[in-house]
Motif scaffolding. Structure first.
Motif, PDB file in Angstrom:
ATOM      1  N   ALA A  35       6.041   3.418  15.605  1.00 51.62           N
ATOM      2  CA  ALA A  35       6.985   2.521  16.285  1.00 51.62           C
ATOM      3  C   ALA A  35       7.729   1.713  15.237  1.00 51.62           C
ATOM      4  O   ALA A  35       7.117   0.979  14.460  1.00 51.62           O
ATOM      5  CB  ALA A  35       6.255   1.588  17.246  1.00 51.62           C
ATOM      6  N   VAL A  65      10.718   4.615  18.633  1.00 51.89           N
ATOM      7  CA  VAL A  65       9.463   5.373  18.731  1.00 51.89           C
ATOM      8  C   VAL A  65       9.629   6.775  18.158  1.00 51.89           C
ATOM      9  O   VAL A  65      10.728   7.352  18.163  1.00 51.89           O
ATOM     10  CB  VAL A  65       9.013   5.474  20.210  1.00 51.89           C
ATOM     11  CG1 VAL A  65      10.006   6.274  21.056  1.00 51.89           C
ATOM     12  CG2 VAL A  65       7.611   6.054  20.335  1.00 51.89           C
ATOM     13  N   GLN A  89      13.072   3.552  23.685  1.00 50.75           N
ATOM     14  CA  GLN A  89      12.446   3.676  25.012  1.00 50.75           C
ATOM     15  C   GLN A  89      13.468   3.546  26.145  1.00 50.75           C
ATOM     16  O   GLN A  89      13.270   4.082  27.217  1.00 50.75           O
ATOM     17  CB  GLN A  89      11.286   2.684  25.162  1.00 50.75           C
ATOM     18  CG  GLN A  89      11.580   1.264  24.716  1.00 50.75           C
ATOM     19  CD  GLN A  89      11.988   0.333  25.816  1.00 50.75           C
ATOM     20  OE1 GLN A  89      12.238   0.755  26.941  1.00 50.75           O
ATOM     21  NE2 GLN A  89      12.066  -0.949  25.525  1.00 50.75           N
ATOM     22  N   THR A  98       7.098  -0.094  22.610  1.00 52.16           N
ATOM     23  CA  THR A  98       6.566   1.034  21.844  1.00 52.16           C
ATOM     24  C   THR A  98       5.376   0.684  20.960  1.00 52.16           C
ATOM     25  O   THR A  98       4.797   1.592  20.347  1.00 52.16           O
ATOM     26  CB  THR A  98       7.677   1.621  20.954  1.00 52.16           C
ATOM     27  OG1 THR A  98       8.184   0.591  20.082  1.00 52.16           O
ATOM     28  CG2 THR A  98       8.819   2.157  21.807  1.00 52.16           C
TER      29      THR A  98
END
Length: 311
Positions: A35, A65, A89, A98
């Motif tokens: 992340a 991510v 995300q 994340t």
């Protein structure tokens, strides 16, 4: 699943057990390998985005991510389960982030991870890399155009400097003395140590005839104002951090304004462009030390990128 979460703005969080999320329509569930951290994650934790974004507690921060698709939500046919992906995300709220073993992401905001990148390298790219690409595209530098970059050795700068120099621009990097060698490896041709004197005075020595563009990556509006008179007529002043406004552009007769990230459909184009350029410095932290990673991000003196790895 294990995740780093906070329970209220501005207070320390912790790594704890939380329910593994289920992917909704149009989403995928990703088993997180890495992340990437950004300045915006610190802003979220401190409550700086609460006026314009929904936040859900316990709040798991993080937007970028890289990992492996674990499950598909309704209506999703690709990417396929088991494939390696990277991106952001993409949800319209903050809190399902994340910095966790699993995260749900909008299927359209992730892309296949290139085999040439490891997961930490991939997770470092989406927000910072796309912001850098958008800034460079906005300016459209030509060969030998001189760009002054404030915050040249941070996350966005570590992508922007190589992208700009690859297009023929010359970059004056404003940074700290201890990051001088790193700035040169990114492609900077000249350096200004902002601790050694006012950048406006030092810039006049380096570029007595002025610069083509002023790129603000730190959000210091006063510093930008003090430098703007050295941008050539109809030159550029751009920022991703709030340091450039319409009043400044009008006062000095410049083009530009605020430029943000986004454009996740350009991720693979960006990774291709970065393939032969110098990669940013990446420092990794394990999930257990997420609080330390976020504390370092909050110092605003990160060299390159910070990435949290998840075993």
């Amino acid at each position: 699943m294990r995740a780093y979460a906070i329970d209220e703005f501005g207070k320390p969080g912790s790594v704890r057990d939380l329910p593994t999320p289920e992917p909704n329509e149009g989403q995928v569930l990703i088993k997180v390998t890495a992340a990437g951290l950004n300045a915006f994650d610190v802003a979220v934790i401190n409550g700086n985005a609460k006026e314009y974004l929904e936040h859900r507690f316990p709040l798991i921060p993080g937007n970028d991510v890289s990992g492996v698709v674990d499950a598909l939500g309704p209506g999703v046919t690709e990417p396929s389960v088991g494939s390696e992906v990277f991106g952001s995300q993409g949800k319209q709220f903050q809190g399902g982030g994340t910095i966790a073993e699993y995260v749900t992401a909008v299927a359209d905001t992730v892309a296949p991870k290139p085999s040439t990148l490891d997961h930490a390298e991939a997770a470092a790219i989406p927000t910072a890399g796309l912001t850098a690409l958008n800034l460079v595209d906005r300016i459209g530098p030509k060969r030998d155009d001189l760009l002054l970059v404030l915050g040249a050795t941070g996350g966005v700068g570590s992508f922007l400097v190589p992208l700009a120099t690859a297009r023929g621009a010359r970059v004056v990097a404003v940074t700290r003395t201890e990051y001088a060698d790193y700035a040169r490896t990114l492609g900077a041709t000249d350096l200004i140590d902002y601790t050694a004197g006012h950048p406006a005075d030092l810039l006049r020595t380096i570029a007595p005839t002025g610069i083509h563009a002023l790129v603000d990556l730190v959000g210091d509006a006063d510093l930008v104002m003090s430098l703007a008179d050295q941008v050539s007529a109809e030159g550029w002043a751009v920022s991703c951090a709030g340091g450039v406004n319409d009043a400044l552009l009008e006062k000095f007769g410049l083009q530009g304004g605020q430029v943000h990230g986004g454009g996740l459909d350009r991720l693979l184009y960006l990774t291709n462009e970065l393939q032969n350029l110098h990669k940013p410095s990446i420092r990794t932290y394990p999930l257990a030390d997420a609080a330390d990673a976020l504390a370092e991000q909050a110092t605003r003196h990160v060299r390159g990128k910070l990435v949290i790895t998840v075993d």
